[in-house]
Motif scaffolding. Structure first.
Motif, short mmCIF file in Angstrom:
data_model
loop_
_atom_site.label_atom_id
_atom_site.label_comp_id
_atom_site.label_asym_id
_atom_site.label_seq_id
_atom_site.Cartn_x
_atom_site.Cartn_y
_atom_site.Cartn_z
N ALA A 115 -47.36 4.49 -32.78
CA ALA A 115 -47.05 3.15 -32.28
C ALA A 115 -45.65 3.13 -31.65
O ALA A 115 -44.74 3.82 -32.13
CB ALA A 115 -47.10 2.14 -33.43
N PRO A 116 -45.48 2.35 -30.59
CA PRO A 116 -44.16 2.27 -29.96
C PRO A 116 -43.04 1.91 -30.95
O PRO A 116 -41.94 2.45 -30.87
CB PRO A 116 -44.33 1.18 -28.90
N ARG A 117 -43.32 1.03 -31.89
CA ARG A 117 -42.30 0.66 -32.88
C ARG A 117 -41.94 1.84 -33.78
O ARG A 117 -40.78 2.03 -34.14
CB ARG A 117 -42.78 -0.54 -33.72
N THR A 118 -42.94 2.65 -34.14
CA THR A 118 -42.67 3.84 -34.95
C THR A 118 -41.77 4.80 -34.18
O THR A 118 -40.79 5.32 -34.73
CB THR A 118 -43.99 4.54 -35.32
N ILE A 119 -42.08 5.02 -32.92
CA ILE A 119 -41.27 5.91 -32.10
C ILE A 119 -39.84 5.36 -32.00
O ILE A 119 -38.87 6.11 -32.13
CB ILE A 119 -41.90 6.11 -30.72
N GLN A 120 -39.72 4.06 -31.79
CA GLN A 120 -38.39 3.45 -31.71
C GLN A 120 -37.62 3.63 -33.02
O GLN A 120 -36.43 3.98 -33.00
CB GLN A 120 -38.50 1.96 -31.37
N GLN A 121 -38.28 3.41 -34.15
CA GLN A 121 -37.60 3.57 -35.44
C GLN A 121 -37.20 5.02 -35.68
O GLN A 121 -36.09 5.30 -36.13
CB GLN A 121 -38.49 3.09 -36.59
N TYR A 122 -38.10 5.94 -35.40
CA TYR A 122 -37.82 7.34 -35.68
C TYR A 122 -36.80 7.93 -34.71
O TYR A 122 -35.85 8.57 -35.13
CB TYR A 122 -39.11 8.16 -35.62
N VAL A 123 -37.01 7.69 -33.42
CA VAL A 123 -36.16 8.33 -32.41
C VAL A 123 -34.96 7.46 -32.06
O VAL A 123 -33.82 7.90 -32.12
CB VAL A 123 -36.98 8.66 -31.14
N GLY A 124 -35.23 6.22 -31.67
CA GLY A 124 -34.17 5.34 -31.18
C GLY A 124 -33.20 4.88 -32.24
O GLY A 124 -32.06 4.54 -31.93
N GLU A 125 -33.63 4.89 -33.49
CA GLU A 125 -32.77 4.44 -34.57
C GLU A 125 -32.38 5.60 -35.50
O GLU A 125 -31.20 5.92 -35.65
CB GLU A 125 -33.44 3.32 -35.35
N SER A 126 -33.37 6.24 -36.10
CA SER A 126 -33.08 7.28 -37.10
C SER A 126 -32.43 8.52 -36.49
O SER A 126 -31.36 8.95 -36.93
CB SER A 126 -34.36 7.67 -37.84
N MET A 127 -33.06 9.12 -35.49
CA MET A 127 -32.49 10.33 -34.89
C MET A 127 -31.22 10.02 -34.13
O MET A 127 -30.28 10.82 -34.14
CB MET A 127 -33.50 11.00 -33.96
N ALA A 128 -31.17 8.87 -33.47
CA ALA A 128 -29.94 8.50 -32.75
C ALA A 128 -28.78 8.35 -33.74
O ALA A 128 -27.66 8.80 -33.46
CB ALA A 128 -30.15 7.22 -31.96
N GLY A 129 -29.05 7.75 -34.88
CA GLY A 129 -28.02 7.60 -35.90
C GLY A 129 -27.58 8.94 -36.45
O GLY A 129 -26.38 9.19 -36.65
N PHE A 130 -28.53 9.83 -36.69
CA PHE A 130 -28.20 11.16 -37.18
C PHE A 130 -27.40 11.94 -36.13
O PHE A 130 -26.42 12.61 -36.46
CB PHE A 130 -29.47 11.91 -37.58
N ALA A 131 -27.80 11.83 -34.87
CA ALA A 131 -27.07 12.51 -33.79
C ALA A 131 -25.63 12.00 -33.70
O ALA A 131 -24.70 12.80 -33.52
CB ALA A 131 -27.80 12.32 -32.46
N ARG A 132 -25.44 10.69 -33.83
CA ARG A 132 -24.08 10.13 -33.83
C ARG A 132 -23.29 10.65 -35.01
O ARG A 132 -22.12 11.02 -34.88
CB ARG A 132 -24.13 8.60 -33.85
#
Length: 88
Positions: free
Chosen positions: A28-45
């Motif tokens: 789901a688009p929301r799952t992708i957003q949570q995993y990539v746009g929020e979780s991975m982005a936060g980890f990358a930061r």
């Protein structure tokens, strides 16, 4: 002489590949957003701030655990759970 192909992917390249995999798995688009746009982005930061010289191939469990420990201390339990699920 032929150019040598770069063998090591950047973190951004790996995140892009994972995004494609999630899309291909019909997540789901929301799952992708949570995993990539929020979780991975936060980890990358977090990595950029705390381990700026760390190559993606050298990311270890201890790095993820340190990041998640910080999330637990600073965010809600549900956010921490989402970050954990995305990074496992």
């Amino acid at each position: 002489m032929t150019a040598r192909k770069r063998a090591i992917a950047t973190l951004d390249e790996l995140i892009g590949s994972w995004t494609l995999s999630l899309r291909a798995a019909n997540r789901a688009p929301r799952t992708i957003q949570q995993y990539v746009g929020e979780s991975m982005a936060g980890f990358a930061r977090w990595l950029a701030e705390n381990e700026p010289e760390l190559a993606p191939a050298k990311i270890a469990r201890r790095h993820v655990e340190r990041y998640l420990a910080e999330v637990v201390e600073t965010r809600s339990p549900s956010t921490a759970q989402t970050r954990y699920k995305a990074l496992r």
